[in-house]
Design an enzyme around this catalytic site. Structure first.
Site, PDB file in Angstrom:
ATOM      1  N   ASP A   3      38.899 -23.366   2.660  1.00 54.25           N
ATOM      2  CA  ASP A   3      38.662 -24.118   4.210  1.00 54.25           C
ATOM      3  C   ASP A   3      38.817 -25.550   4.007  1.00 54.25           C
ATOM      4  OD1 ASP A   3      38.773 -23.888   7.040  1.00 54.25           O
ATOM      5  OD2 ASP A   3      36.424 -23.382   7.160  1.00 54.25           O
ATOM      6  N   GLY A   4      39.090 -26.006   5.185  1.00 51.43           N
ATOM      7  CA  GLY A   4      39.176 -27.520   5.497  1.00 51.43           C
ATOM      8  C   GLY A   4      38.324 -27.916   6.602  1.00 51.43           C
TER       9      GLY A   4
ATOM     10  N   GLU B  84      42.841 -28.732   4.558  1.00 56.80           N
ATOM     11  CA  GLU B  84      43.277 -27.236   4.332  1.00 56.80           C
ATOM     12  C   GLU B  84      44.367 -27.221   2.907  1.00 56.80           C
ATOM     13  OE1 GLU B  84      42.235 -24.713   5.585  1.00 56.80           O
ATOM     14  OE2 GLU B  84      41.508 -25.254   7.692  1.00 56.80           O
TER      15      GLU B  84
ATOM     16  N   ASP C  14      42.056 -19.633   6.701  1.00 54.24           N
ATOM     17  CA  ASP C  14      42.277 -19.477   8.256  1.00 54.24           C
ATOM     18  C   ASP C  14      43.140 -20.448   8.841  1.00 54.24           C
ATOM     19  OD1 ASP C  14      40.736 -21.854   7.925  1.00 54.24           O
ATOM     20  OD2 ASP C  14      38.894 -21.205   9.082  1.00 54.24           O
TER      21      ASP C  14
ATOM     22  N   HIS D 225      36.103 -18.405  12.103  1.00 54.84           N
ATOM     23  CA  HIS D 225      35.120 -18.300  13.069  1.00 54.84           C
ATOM     24  C   HIS D 225      34.819 -16.914  13.660  1.00 54.84           C
ATOM     25  CE1 HIS D 225      34.358 -22.541  11.997  1.00 54.84           C
ATOM     26  NE2 HIS D 225      35.840 -22.613  12.532  1.00 54.84           N
TER      27      HIS D 225
ATOM     28  N   ASP E 255      33.605 -22.070   4.918  1.00 58.53           N
ATOM     29  CA  ASP E 255      33.608 -23.181   6.218  1.00 58.53           C
ATOM     30  C   ASP E 255      32.353 -23.991   6.247  1.00 58.53           C
ATOM     31  OD1 ASP E 255      34.359 -24.157   8.990  1.00 58.53           O
ATOM     32  OD2 ASP E 255      32.271 -23.223   9.264  1.00 58.53           O
TER      33      ASP E 255
END
Length: 160
Positions: A15-16, A53, A75, A129, A139
């Protein structure tokens, strides 16, 4: 690094995060192999979410010590679609989009291609999320990695 039921695969979750876009950003990855987890993360003072990302995936793949079959969860549709659908046309077109404009983040896409070379990577998109435990964990790590780069923080803490 393998999640339960994945055989000898390395399972990676990336994740970023970015505060502002552009702004301070963080990236993170959790690598799993044979029940062992490894976390890698970092950040930058001025970046974009898409760059973070991409960086998360690059650094996760670079953390592998030998060629592997990788199941990489992200994501980011930008990352997944970029590497599975768009990148081959960009390469063919001299790193230009269909509209003949330079591809954004071309140097990171090229670095990602190089990092993937020794591995077989299966890209998986997961809704962010949405309660996916590993996505929520990575995250949180990415947001934590961004904190030292936020304005008002001691610059010497940025590299820690």
């Amino acid at each position: 690094m393998s999640a339960k039921g994945e055989g000898g695969n390395v399972v990676i979750h990336t994740d970023g995060a970015c505060s502002g876009n552009p702004g301070p950003g963080g990236w993170a990855a959790i690598l799993e192999f044979k029940g062992v987890e490894k976390k890698v993360c970092g950040g930058e003072a001025e970046t974009t979410n898409n760059r973070m990302e991409l960086t998360a995936a690059i650094e996760a793949l670079k953390a592998l010590k030998r060629p592997a079959h990788v199941v990489l969860h992200t994501d980011s549709q930008y990352l997944k679609d970029g590497i599975t659908a768009w990148v081959h046309n960009w390469q063919r077109n001299g790193w230009k989009t269909a509209a003949k404009k330079p591809v954004k983040n071309a140097e990171l896409w090229q670095e990602l291609l190089a990092a993937m070379k020794p591995h077989k990577v299966d890209w998986r998109w997961v809704r962010g999320h949405a309660g996916d435990e590993m996505n929520e964990r990575v995250d949180k790590l990415a947001r934590e990695a961004m904190k030292p780069f936020k304005p008002g923080k001691d610059a010497s803490a940025a590299g820690k």
